[in-house]
Scaffold this motif. Sequence first.
Motif, PDB file in Angstrom:
ATOM      1  N   ASP A 175      53.498 122.218 -59.798  1.00 47.46           N
ATOM      2  CA  ASP A 175      53.266 121.409 -58.601  1.00 47.46           C
ATOM      3  C   ASP A 175      53.119 119.943 -58.977  1.00 47.46           C
ATOM      4  OD1 ASP A 175      53.365 123.518 -56.841  1.00 47.46           O
ATOM      5  OD2 ASP A 175      51.218 123.947 -56.992  1.00 47.46           O
ATOM      6  N   ARG A 229      57.988 118.037 -59.140  1.00 47.58           N
ATOM      7  CA  ARG A 229      59.340 118.172 -58.611  1.00 47.58           C
ATOM      8  C   ARG A 229      59.520 117.281 -57.397  1.00 47.58           C
ATOM      9  NH1 ARG A 229      57.213 123.313 -57.183  1.00 47.58           N
ATOM     10  NH2 ARG A 229      56.799 123.405 -54.960  1.00 47.58           N
ATOM     11  N   GLU A 230      60.771 116.913 -57.205  1.00 43.24           N
ATOM     12  CA  GLU A 230      61.162 116.152 -56.031  1.00 43.24           C
ATOM     13  C   GLU A 230      62.420 116.807 -55.496  1.00 43.24           C
ATOM     14  OE1 GLU A 230      62.849 111.764 -55.178  1.00 43.24           O
ATOM     15  OE2 GLU A 230      61.019 111.874 -56.374  1.00 43.24           O
ATOM     16  N   GLY A 231      62.308 117.448 -54.352  1.00 47.62           N
ATOM     17  CA  GLY A 231      63.426 118.219 -53.823  1.00 47.62           C
ATOM     18  C   GLY A 231      63.678 119.415 -54.721  1.00 47.62           C
ATOM     19  N   SER A 232      64.886 119.536 -55.235  1.00 47.38           N
ATOM     20  CA  SER A 232      65.188 120.647 -56.145  1.00 47.38           C
ATOM     21  C   SER A 232      65.359 120.159 -57.580  1.00 47.38           C
ATOM     22  CB  SER A 232      66.447 121.382 -55.683  1.00 47.38           C
ATOM     23  OG  SER A 232      67.542 120.502 -55.723  1.00 47.38           O
ATOM     24  N   CYS A 274      63.232 119.061 -61.048  1.00 50.83           N
ATOM     25  CA  CYS A 274      61.950 119.169 -61.728  1.00 50.83           C
ATOM     26  C   CYS A 274      61.879 118.117 -62.829  1.00 50.83           C
ATOM     27  CB  CYS A 274      61.782 120.567 -62.322  1.00 50.83           C
ATOM     28  SG  CYS A 274      60.170 120.817 -63.095  1.00 50.83           S
ATOM     29  N   TYR A 275      60.743 117.411 -62.872  1.00 49.00           N
ATOM     30  CA  TYR A 275      60.554 116.361 -63.870  1.00 49.00           C
ATOM     31  C   TYR A 275      59.574 116.769 -64.965  1.00 49.00           C
ATOM     32  CZ  TYR A 275      63.010 113.439 -60.558  1.00 49.00           C
ATOM     33  OH  TYR A 275      63.967 112.926 -59.720  1.00 49.00           O
TER      34      TYR A 275
END
Length: 140
Positions: A44, A47-50, A52-53
Amino acid sequence: MVPSKAFHVLRKLLPLPAALTAWVLVLVASLKFESWRVMTFCPDGMREGSVCYAAGWQVLPLWLICLGAMISALVVVWVVALTAAGSRVKAASISFLLGTFVALALGAVTDHALPALLAIAAGAAALGWVDKCFGSEASC
């Protein structure tokens, strides 16, 4: 009523749009699976949209590309065999050969030979299965 010549031509060409549709559907399913994977397993806030960072997270990992390539090869060979108007094995063989060239070209362009080789192997397995089911000694 005797079907027209145009009907026969369209029936012969049916495997082409069917194969392209099958390939696109497998691609979309692979991308949906990747989106689900990100939404489910990415921590959690990372991620931004689909996308993952998180550290070490790969966008479209090699195993997912290989799986998508293998499934698309299987599906395309079978769809061509099922929609062929004439010899199903011959049509599947032609689609396998064309798919082999496309896989090798994509493998060369992307510098990833493994998905191309696995797709060719999966296509060969599908072709063998088609030959077993629709060949001269059909025993599927």
